[in-house]
Scaffold this motif. Structure first.
Motif, short mmCIF file in Angstrom:
data_model
loop_
_atom_site.label_atom_id
_atom_site.label_comp_id
_atom_site.label_asym_id
_atom_site.label_seq_id
_atom_site.Cartn_x
_atom_site.Cartn_y
_atom_site.Cartn_z
N THR A 1 0.84 -1.20 0.00
CA THR A 1 0.00 0.00 0.00
C THR A 1 0.88 1.25 0.00
O THR A 1 2.06 1.20 0.34
CB THR A 1 -0.91 0.03 1.24
N ARG A 2 0.28 2.35 -0.39
CA ARG A 2 0.97 3.64 -0.35
C ARG A 2 1.03 4.15 1.09
O ARG A 2 0.48 3.53 2.00
CB ARG A 2 0.26 4.64 -1.26
N SER A 3 1.68 5.28 1.28
CA SER A 3 1.84 5.83 2.63
C SER A 3 0.50 6.14 3.28
O SER A 3 0.37 6.10 4.51
CB SER A 3 2.70 7.10 2.60
N ASP A 4 -0.51 6.43 2.47
CA ASP A 4 -1.84 6.73 3.02
C ASP A 4 -2.71 5.48 3.17
O ASP A 4 -3.88 5.58 3.53
CB ASP A 4 -2.56 7.77 2.16
N GLY A 5 -2.14 4.31 2.88
CA GLY A 5 -2.87 3.07 3.02
C GLY A 5 -3.65 2.64 1.80
O GLY A 5 -4.26 1.57 1.78
N SER A 6 -3.64 3.45 0.76
CA SER A 6 -4.40 3.13 -0.46
C SER A 6 -3.60 2.20 -1.36
O SER A 6 -2.37 2.08 -1.25
CB SER A 6 -4.76 4.41 -1.21
N PHE A 7 -4.28 1.56 -2.28
CA PHE A 7 -3.64 0.68 -3.26
C PHE A 7 -4.54 0.58 -4.48
O PHE A 7 -5.72 0.95 -4.44
CB PHE A 7 -3.40 -0.72 -2.67
N GLU A 8 -3.98 0.08 -5.56
CA GLU A 8 -4.73 -0.05 -6.82
C GLU A 8 -4.86 -1.52 -7.17
O GLU A 8 -3.88 -2.26 -7.15
CB GLU A 8 -4.01 0.69 -7.95
#
Length: 220
Positions: free
Chosen positions: A170-177
């Motif tokens: 995940t990215r630093s903000d917890g999001s992912f694709e």
């Protein structure tokens, strides 16, 4: 569905010159199929042949003991399929069907596992590639079958999203694709797309996830 491991191809790290030398070693044969034709049916028994899709696209489905049929994966040019990649599920039958006009190369499994007289470097590399592909495919198919056995659309979605977040990071903000479109995801999960979209909206309302399109964040 791919994780963060680079997907292996059968001819990776094999030069064009070596590819030409390989053909006498493996004694392959070719067959053409029309769209909708069955290319292979097999179970989890002893491997007989390895198949390489040289042209077109196909799909792999499984048939369970209740007569239900599910899509496991799409097969594209360069992909391998056949008994070697079957999971040890005795009550499942695997069916490979041409989604477009196809050309398939077949090689007897015995030619793959038996080294040629010259102990060619390219033969060893091909065996290494194939077993890495088998490991990756086994992981992917095991995931898919486990998702298919979830009881609800929500359970399927959460299991899939958790897997992608864990395997791809995940990215630093917890999001992912996710690596597919929502339409492809509905097909992969064997659920109605409209019903899946309603469930995603409800999951957002329930504070489980946020996101839009292919972007997601798991909140709990």
């Amino acid at each position: 569905m791919n994780n963060n491991m680079k997907k292996r191809r059968v001819l990776d790290d094999i030069s064009k010159e070596s590819r030409a030398l390989m053909l006498p070693c493996f004694d392959p044969w070719w067959k053409d199929y029309k769209m909708g034709e069955t290319i292979l049916t097999y179970d989890a028994g002893v491997p007989k042949n390895i198949a390489v899709l040289e042209k077109g696209s196909a799909k792999l489905q499984i048939l369970n003991e209740d007569g239900d049929i599910f899509l496991l994966e799409h097969i594209y040019e360069g992909d391998l399929f056949g008994e070697l990649f079957a999971l040890p599920l005795e009550t499942f039958e695997y069916i490979v069907t041409a989604e477009s006009d196809c050309r398939v190369m077949f090689v007897a499994y015995s030619h793959i596992i038996k080294p040629c007289e010259n102990l060619c470097t390219h033969h060893s590399q091909l065996i290494s590639n194939m077993f890495m592909m088998a490991a990756q495919k086994s992981q992917e198919l095991s995931l898919h079958i486990s998702l298919m056995h979830q009881n609800t659309i929500r359970q399927k979605l959460m299991a899939y999203l958790n897997y992608i977040a864990s395997s791809r990071g995940t990215r630093s903000d917890g999001s992912f694709e996710i690596p597919v479109s929502l339409a492809e995801l509905a097909d992969y999960l064997s659920v109605d797309r409209s019903a899946m979209m309603r469930e995603i909206k409800q999951m957002k309302n329930d504070g489980l996830i946020t996101g839009s399109r292919r972007e997601f964040t798991i909140l709990s």
